[in-house]
Design an enzyme around this catalytic site. Structure first.
Site, PDB file in Angstrom:
ATOM      1  CB  SER A 139      -0.891   0.005   1.246  1.00 13.58           C
ATOM      2  OG  SER A 139      -1.507   1.266   1.432  1.00 13.58           O
ATOM      3  CE1 TYR A 152      -4.523  -2.074   4.618  1.00  9.23           C
ATOM      4  CE2 TYR A 152      -3.438   0.065   4.479  1.00  9.23           C
ATOM      5  CZ  TYR A 152      -3.989  -1.043   3.861  1.00  9.23           C
ATOM      6  OH  TYR A 152      -3.997  -1.125   2.476  1.00  9.23           O
TER       7      TYR A 152
END
Length: 261
Positions: A139, A152
């Site tokens: 990400s 995350y």
């Protein structure tokens, strides 16, 4: 690497990036199995795409992956591509005394440990092929932390580091027939990974555009694809990491915790 005639396993393949890649690769003449946790979602995907194979397992529970070792020889005996797209993204209030460790680390268990587990389990199969590929999805938030999503960001930073280490070990062992690619997406609101209406948010990328960039990078054996605004996040991490994280945190914390922490 050619993108036709492959045998491909995609985790998190019942929605979002995983499903979009699965359907596109299926159309190119590949055999594709999508792996997911929920049988109802797998069944729904197979109704819509009858040529897709499905396998139920939870990457966050590594023991559920073991049956793959007996299932694959009967269904995809020449598996030569693995795409790790399974992932969750949850906001956490680190000041909440009721926040459990299990809830806090779920992102790490699925996003990072799941990726590691799948790669480790299937690497021997990939090494046996003339040419193979691993695609690990990280990400843009692996470069700059999202304050509302602490684990995350930690999990995707871990995917970033693990993928680089795996690539270098394969190179050192002269196993260059296994290409290792890190896909670094920006925000893709269509996936529904984050809650809320984010279509107008900074850096939002259309899912179709992400798939196009990804397939192009796979065909070119790129080690890393910084898609869309992920390029900007990487550059900000390089030149102004502290300021950038404060700027991101200022808006995102208000969005996810409007009443404060």
């Amino acid at each position: 690497m050619k993108l036709t005639g492959n045998e491909i396993l995609i985790t998190g393949g019942t929605s979002g990036i995983g499903l979009a890649l699965a359907t596109n690769l299926l159309e190119k003449g590949n055999q594709v199995v999508v792996l997911g946790r929920r049988q109802d979602k797998l069944a729904a995907v197979q109704v819509q795409h009858p040529k897709l194979l499905t396998f139920q397992a939870d990457v966050g529970q590594p023991e559920s992956l073991q049956p793959l070792l007996t299932w694959l020889p009967a269904h995809l005996p020449k598996l030569n591509m693995v795409i790790n797209s399974a992932g969750i993204m949850q906001p956490h209030d680190l000041l909440d005394p009721h926040l459990t460790l299990t809830a806090l680390t779920a992102d790490i268990q699925i996003n990072l440990m799941g990726t590691i587990a799948v790669d480790q389990l299937l690497l021997p199969q990939l090494l046996a092929q003339e040419e193979a590929m691993i695609v690990n999805v990280s990400s843009g938030l692996a470069y700059l932390s999202s304050a509302p999503h602490p684990t995350y960001s930690a999990s995707k930073a871990g995917v970033h580091m693990f993928t680089s280490a795996l690539r270098e070990q394969l190179t050192y062992a002269d196993k260059n027939q296994v290409h290792v690619l890190e896909l670094v997406p920006p925000l893709v609101s269509e996936t529904g990974l984050q809650s809320g209406d984010l279509a107008g948010s900074f850096g939002n990328m259309k899912l179709a555009d992400l798939v196009e960039v990804t397939l192009k990078g796979m065909a070119q054996n790129k080690p890393r694809i910084n898609a869309g605004a992920a390029k900007i996040l990487q550059k900000m991490e390089q030149i102004m990491p502290n300021q950038a994280e404060k700027m991101i945190a200022k808006d995102s914390l208000k969005q996810f915790f409007p009443e404060g922490l």
